[in-house]
Write a protein that holds these residues in place. Structure first.
Motif, mmCIF file in Angstrom:
data_model
loop_
_atom_site.group_PDB
_atom_site.id
_atom_site.type_symbol
_atom_site.label_atom_id
_atom_site.label_comp_id
_atom_site.label_asym_id
_atom_site.label_seq_id
_atom_site.Cartn_x
_atom_site.Cartn_y
_atom_site.Cartn_z
ATOM 1 N N GLU A 68 0.823 -1.208 0.000
ATOM 2 C CA GLU A 68 0.000 0.000 0.000
ATOM 3 C C GLU A 68 0.864 1.267 0.000
ATOM 4 O O GLU A 68 0.466 2.305 -0.514
ATOM 5 N N ARG A 69 2.056 1.144 0.563
ATOM 6 C CA ARG A 69 2.947 2.297 0.665
ATOM 7 C C ARG A 69 3.773 2.488 -0.606
ATOM 8 O O ARG A 69 4.042 3.621 -1.015
ATOM 9 N N ASN A 70 4.167 1.400 -1.257
ATOM 10 C CA ASN A 70 5.170 1.501 -2.320
ATOM 11 C C ASN A 70 4.752 0.991 -3.690
ATOM 12 O O ASN A 70 5.408 1.295 -4.676
ATOM 13 N N ASP A 71 3.704 0.184 -3.758
ATOM 14 C CA ASP A 71 3.389 -0.514 -5.007
ATOM 15 C C ASP A 71 2.267 0.189 -5.770
ATOM 16 O O ASP A 71 1.137 0.300 -5.282
ATOM 17 N N ALA A 72 2.579 0.648 -6.980
ATOM 18 C CA ALA A 72 1.592 1.390 -7.785
ATOM 19 C C ALA A 72 0.422 0.492 -8.194
ATOM 20 O O ALA A 72 -0.726 0.956 -8.253
ATOM 21 N N HIS A 73 0.695 -0.763 -8.507
ATOM 22 C CA HIS A 73 -0.380 -1.690 -8.877
ATOM 23 C C HIS A 73 -1.413 -1.783 -7.751
ATOM 24 O O HIS A 73 -2.630 -1.753 -7.996
ATOM 25 N N THR A 74 -0.920 -1.888 -6.510
ATOM 26 C CA THR A 74 -1.817 -1.964 -5.352
ATOM 27 C C THR A 74 -2.581 -0.664 -5.166
ATOM 28 O O THR A 74 -3.797 -0.669 -4.922
#
Length: 569
Positions: A252-258
């Motif tokens: 949630e903090r780092n992943d654009a897909h998420t």
């Protein structure tokens, strides 16, 4: 709203933006203007780089730098995955040993000797008050060991979680592992082969969860997850439970897909109750604030907001819902976060409550897909959201290559409150049942009772609960009949032994009382004969009684026996 070519583009921009702010990336002097433009860009509500004020050239340059960072990170990840590791069952045992050590460091006592959450709180308050240095040092030491363990094994554990066969389930839909989740695992263990459980401790180690009394909440999570330790220590050939890091907070903090996935899910699920075109989280929050009355009038009857501790289907006013929401978070959220929520208008506050319900559900869907497992939930409210999300995304509730509709409905049925007695089976007993493949036997037996219902078309949940309850009752009745048959089997033998011996003893006694008859009975020593007859009777009777007890014990240790023991009369 941002317009990205793909989640990959969004990811590369975000990586470059973060690397520049952390001092890990510098543009050459000739590209300084693009660096300044990227640094000035804010983040959207979903945490992606807002490109509305950026030139196309800056987006292109930043994307290229982000691609290079992605390659570098991929090489590091590849090295981690291919590091030689010990057997995965040993890794799980080590993980639970660390969990146990951390619980002891927090409470000063082994988990086996602690009875409930109140005792945990009392013990921790005492240690913080009277042994602050010992408490801090012991806790920090184990947390360092656990952090090092996760650094070594987390990627490999997640990869291993993809490799199981049989009926494999992945639990989720909630942030915490509490009593309901524990009971669900114990009940489902009677039916499934492997349950994949997101590690509830990993987020405490890897992220700042903005919690109040963080260590107390950590100890409570440890208390419940450690109940499963016998299943792990048994090192079963097919693990009944397998704990894996879900990386939710990190993603949630780092992943654009998420980030994009969560935003799209929220828009798809919530925008239909809003008037006009909603295309981003910013627009969703803006609508909930500026059109608060219309938003709340549509939200409350929609069933999209269920406060923590609430049940779906119960109608609350917006004010009642907001009050209950905040009340349930007291003592859970950190004071700054909770104060901020209390100051928020009701519309955005309840919208945030819906988003908090969707986040773990989104990750459950993702884990189910990634791990090739059937998603399973432990509470009706989580099934409520799971079904709504499935409908909004036009997705099936079940993984077709893992489980049948009949099996999924059966699993939902055994978690009904009317069958909560199944959770009374001790975990140590569950280990024995699974070791003997009794869970597969029960699965086949219950299928016999539910197959006719499944063959008639869509399965009604209430009807399935009735069939499963009937099936379990029938199996328990079969067990009671089996015990009765064992008693009847040995009754004639015991009677014969006792009758024959008693007759012999009676005749001897008569001979003693009437000495004239003793020559006719050919008894030379009446007193000795009497003793021999009596002891022979008892020995014969004991052998038959032992045989009966052994058969009953074997019957009692079977799945049928265990069910009959724990089922209320």
């Amino acid at each position: 709203m941002n317009s990205f070519d793909s989640p990959e583009t969004a990811q590369r921009l975000l990586d470059a933006w973060k690397a520049m702010r952390e001092g890990k990336l510098k543009f050459p002097p000739s590209l300084q203007s693009h660096a300044d433009e990227l640094l000035a860009a804010p983040l959207t509500a979903s945490g992606l780089v807002d490109t509305k004020g950026m030139s196309r050239e800056t987006v292109l340059v930043a994307t290229n730098f982000g691609a290079a960072l992605l390659i570098q990170r991929g090489e590091t990840l590849k090295d981690k995955i291919h590091q030689p590791t010990i057997a995965m069952d040993e890794v799980q045992v080590e993980l639970f040993a660390l969990f146990s050590s951390l619980f002891a460091a927090l409470t000063g006592r082994s988990v086996d000797l602690v009875k409930d959450e109140d005792e945990i709180k009392q013990r921790m308050m005492w240690r913080v008050k009277y042994q602050p240095d010992v408490f801090a040092n012991s806790v920090n030491q184990v947390i360092e060991e656990l952090s090092e363990f996760y650094n070594r094994h987390s990627i490999n554990i997640y990869q291993q979680a993809k490799c199981f066969g049989g009926m494999r389930l992945v639990t989720g839909g909630q942030r915490r592992f509490g009593p309901s989740a524990l009971n669900a695992v114990r009940i489902t263990g009677l039916y499934a082969d492997t349950q994949l459980i997101p590690d509830p401790i990993y987020p405490f180690i890897s992220s700042d969860l903005n919690l109040n009394a963080k260590y107390l909440q950590l100890a409570i999570q440890l208390f419940y997850i450690l109940h499963l330790r016998p299943l792990v220590d048994a090192k079963l050939p097919v693990p009944a439970v397998f704990i894996f890091p879900s990386f939710e907070e990190t993603l949630e903090r780092n992943d654009a897909h998420t980030k994009l996935g969560l935003e799209q899910l929220a828009i798809r699920l919530i925008s239909p109750i809003c008037h006009g075109q909603i295309q981003s989280l910013e627009e969703l929050f803006d609508y909930s604030r500026k059109q608060q009355t219309a938003f709340l009038d549509a939200l409350m009857p929609s069933g999209l907001f269920v406060p923590p501790g609430g049940k779906p289907g119960i109608q609350l006013s917006a004010d009642e819902a907001a009050s209950q929401y905040l009340k349930e978070l007291e003592g859970i959220r950190s004071s700054p976060i909770l104060d901020q929520m209390k100051r928020a208008p009701t519309g955005p506050l309840l919208l945030n409550g819906v988003l908090e319900r969707l986040r773990p559900q989104y990750h459950l869907f993702e884990n189910s897909s990634e791990l090739g497992a059937q998603a399973l939930l432990s509470q009706p409210v989580h099934w409520h959201y799971f079904e709504k999300i499935a409908q909004a995304n036009a997705r099936d509730l079940r993984s077709k290559n893992v489980i049948s509709d009949q099996a999924l409905q059966t699993l939902q049925a055994v978690q009904d409150d009317s069958l909560s007695w199944l959770a009374d089976i001790p975990v140590t007993t569950l280990v024995q049942l699974i070791s003997n493949n009794e869970h597969r036997w029960l699965r086949e037996e219950l299928n016999k009772y539910t197959s006719q219902l499944a063959s008639t078309g869509p399965i009604d949940t209430n009807e399935m609960i009735k069939e499963v309850s009937h099936g379990l009752a029938s199996l328990v009745q079969r067990q009671r009949k089996s015990l009765k048959d064992i008693e009847l089997k040995y009754a004639p033998k015991k009677a014969a032994v006792l009758t024959g011996s008693i007759i012999g003893a009676g005749l001897v006694a008569s001979a003693v009382m009437l000495p004239l008859l003793s020559p006719l009975l050919a008894v030379g020593a009446p007193a000795v004969a009497l003793a021999g007859a009596a002891s022979g009777a008892f020995i014969g009777y004991s052998k038959e009684k032992i045989g009966e007890a052994v058969e009953k014990r074997h019957a009692g240790q079977s799945m049928l026996g265990v069910l009959a023991t724990v089922r209320p009369s």
